[in-house]
Design an enzyme around this catalytic site. Structure first.
Site, PDB file in Angstrom:
ATOM      1  CG  ASP A   1     -19.991  14.832  -7.282  1.00 54.23           C
ATOM      2  OD1 ASP A   1     -20.587  14.720  -8.363  1.00 54.23           O
ATOM      3  OD2 ASP A   1     -20.310  15.669  -6.404  1.00 54.23           O
ATOM      4  CB  ILE A   2     -17.569  19.111  -5.003  1.00 54.62           C
ATOM      5  CG1 ILE A   2     -16.861  20.018  -4.038  1.00 54.62           C
ATOM      6  CG2 ILE A   2     -19.004  19.528  -5.244  1.00 54.62           C
ATOM      7  CD1 ILE A   2     -16.647  21.428  -4.563  1.00 54.62           C
TER       8      ILE A   2
ATOM      9  CD  GLU B   1     -27.839  19.836  -9.523  1.00 54.49           C
ATOM     10  OE1 GLU B   1     -26.680  19.832  -9.057  1.00 54.49           O
ATOM     11  OE2 GLU B   1     -28.860  19.587  -8.860  1.00 54.49           O
ATOM     12  CB  VAL B   2     -22.343  20.546 -14.348  1.00 54.89           C
ATOM     13  CG1 VAL B   2     -21.132  21.126 -15.066  1.00 54.89           C
ATOM     14  CG2 VAL B   2     -22.316  20.918 -12.863  1.00 54.89           C
TER      15      VAL B   2
ATOM     16  CG  HIS C   1     -21.190  15.172 -15.582  1.00 59.17           C
ATOM     17  ND1 HIS C   1     -21.708  16.335 -16.116  1.00 59.17           N
ATOM     18  CD2 HIS C   1     -22.010  14.824 -14.564  1.00 59.17           C
ATOM     19  CE1 HIS C   1     -22.791  16.679 -15.453  1.00 59.17           C
ATOM     20  NE2 HIS C   1     -23.006  15.769 -14.498  1.00 59.17           N
TER      21      HIS C   1
ATOM     22  CG  HIS D   1     -22.961  11.198 -11.832  1.00 61.27           C
ATOM     23  ND1 HIS D   1     -22.818  12.064 -10.776  1.00 61.27           N
ATOM     24  CD2 HIS D   1     -23.637  11.888 -12.780  1.00 61.27           C
ATOM     25  CE1 HIS D   1     -23.401  13.224 -11.062  1.00 61.27           C
ATOM     26  NE2 HIS D   1     -23.902  13.137 -12.277  1.00 61.27           N
TER      27      HIS D   1
HETATM   28  P1  5GP Z   1     -25.420  16.516 -12.688  1.00 69.18           P
HETATM   29  O1  5GP Z   1     -26.586  16.801 -11.795  1.00 69.18           O
HETATM   30  O2  5GP Z   1     -25.166  17.652 -13.663  1.00 69.18           O
HETATM   31  O3  5GP Z   1     -25.494  15.185 -13.357  1.00 69.18           O
HETATM   32  O4  5GP Z   1     -24.172  16.405 -11.735  1.00 69.18           O
HETATM   33  C1  5GP Z   1     -23.300  17.456 -11.459  1.00 69.18           C
HETATM   34  C2  5GP Z   1     -22.365  16.963 -10.377  1.00 69.18           C
HETATM   35  O5  5GP Z   1     -21.249  17.826 -10.338  1.00 69.18           O
HETATM   36  C3  5GP Z   1     -22.979  16.956  -8.984  1.00 69.18           C
HETATM   37  O6  5GP Z   1     -22.908  15.632  -8.438  1.00 69.18           O
HETATM   38  C4  5GP Z   1     -22.125  17.962  -8.209  1.00 69.18           C
HETATM   39  O7  5GP Z   1     -21.912  17.572  -6.873  1.00 69.18           O
HETATM   40  C5  5GP Z   1     -20.844  17.990  -9.008  1.00 69.18           C
HETATM   41  N1  5GP Z   1     -20.127  19.257  -8.961  1.00 69.18           N
HETATM   42  C6  5GP Z   1     -20.661  20.492  -9.172  1.00 69.18           C
HETATM   43  N2  5GP Z   1     -19.709  21.439  -9.073  1.00 69.18           N
HETATM   44  C7  5GP Z   1     -18.540  20.787  -8.808  1.00 69.18           C
HETATM   45  C8  5GP Z   1     -17.196  21.228  -8.597  1.00 69.18           C
HETATM   46  O8  5GP Z   1     -16.886  22.421  -8.639  1.00 69.18           O
HETATM   47  N3  5GP Z   1     -16.266  20.269  -8.336  1.00 69.18           N
HETATM   48  C9  5GP Z   1     -16.590  18.936  -8.293  1.00 69.18           C
HETATM   49  N4  5GP Z   1     -15.585  18.088  -8.035  1.00 69.18           N
HETATM   50  N5  5GP Z   1     -17.846  18.488  -8.481  1.00 69.18           N
HETATM   51  C10 5GP Z   1     -18.814  19.396  -8.737  1.00 69.18           C
END
Ligand code: 5GP
Length: 118
Positions: free
Chosen positions: A31-32, A96-97, A101, A103
């Site tokens: 994760d970034i 958010e994405v 996925h 985690h």
């Molecule tokens: P969500 O909130 O959708 O469950 O988690 C999205 C995750 O993707 C977040 O923890 C965020 O830090 C990670 N993320 C978003 N954009 C990128 C990216 O461009 N590269 C990587 N490695 N992680 C990302």
């Protein structure tokens, strides 16, 4: 057709990321914005926007996400102490994405599972 996210570009290696696993079904990368010493995202190579969109056709990839999570936990040295896997769905879940996925979080004592946001 669902709209691609940044994760499709990561899977195709069109943009840089720290990929720790890739096979014919899933890709895993760090994760970034890590929330723990180990914070890895495990994604199906095929775009599935949310958990609401899964079907039986995805079961092999969904199962692989979990077996890869366990393998990576061992590889990261966090299996014995323990870790957490999380999948967020839609707005209330904090997604958010929009490419599902898992985690994989560990390497420290994690806090309470649910926190309120907003
Ligand atoms: P969500 O909130 O959708 O469950 O988690 C999205 C995750 O993707 C977040 O923890 C965020 O830090 C990670 N993320 C978003 N954009 C990128 C990216 O461009 N590269 C990587 N490695 N992680 C990302």
């Amino acid at each position: 057709m669902a709209e691609e996210t940044i994760f499709s570009k990561i899977i195709r290696r069109e943009i840089p990321s720290d990929i720790v696993w890739q096979d014919e079904l899933v890709t895993a990368f760090r994760d970034i914005s890590p929330q723990a010493p180990t914070h890895i995202l495990i994604v199906p190579n095929l775009l599935i926007p949310t958990l609401n969109d899964v079907s039986e056709a995805h079961e092999q990839a969904l199962g692989r996400m979990l077996t890869v999570a366990a393998k990576l936990a061992a590889q990261e040295g966090i299996a014995e102490d323990g870790y957490r896997v999380i999948m967020n769905c839609n707005r209330h879940g904090g997604q958010e994405v929009y490419h599902i996925h898992l985690h994989l979080l560990g390497g420290r004592m994690l806090g309470p599972m649910l926190t309120h946001k907003g």
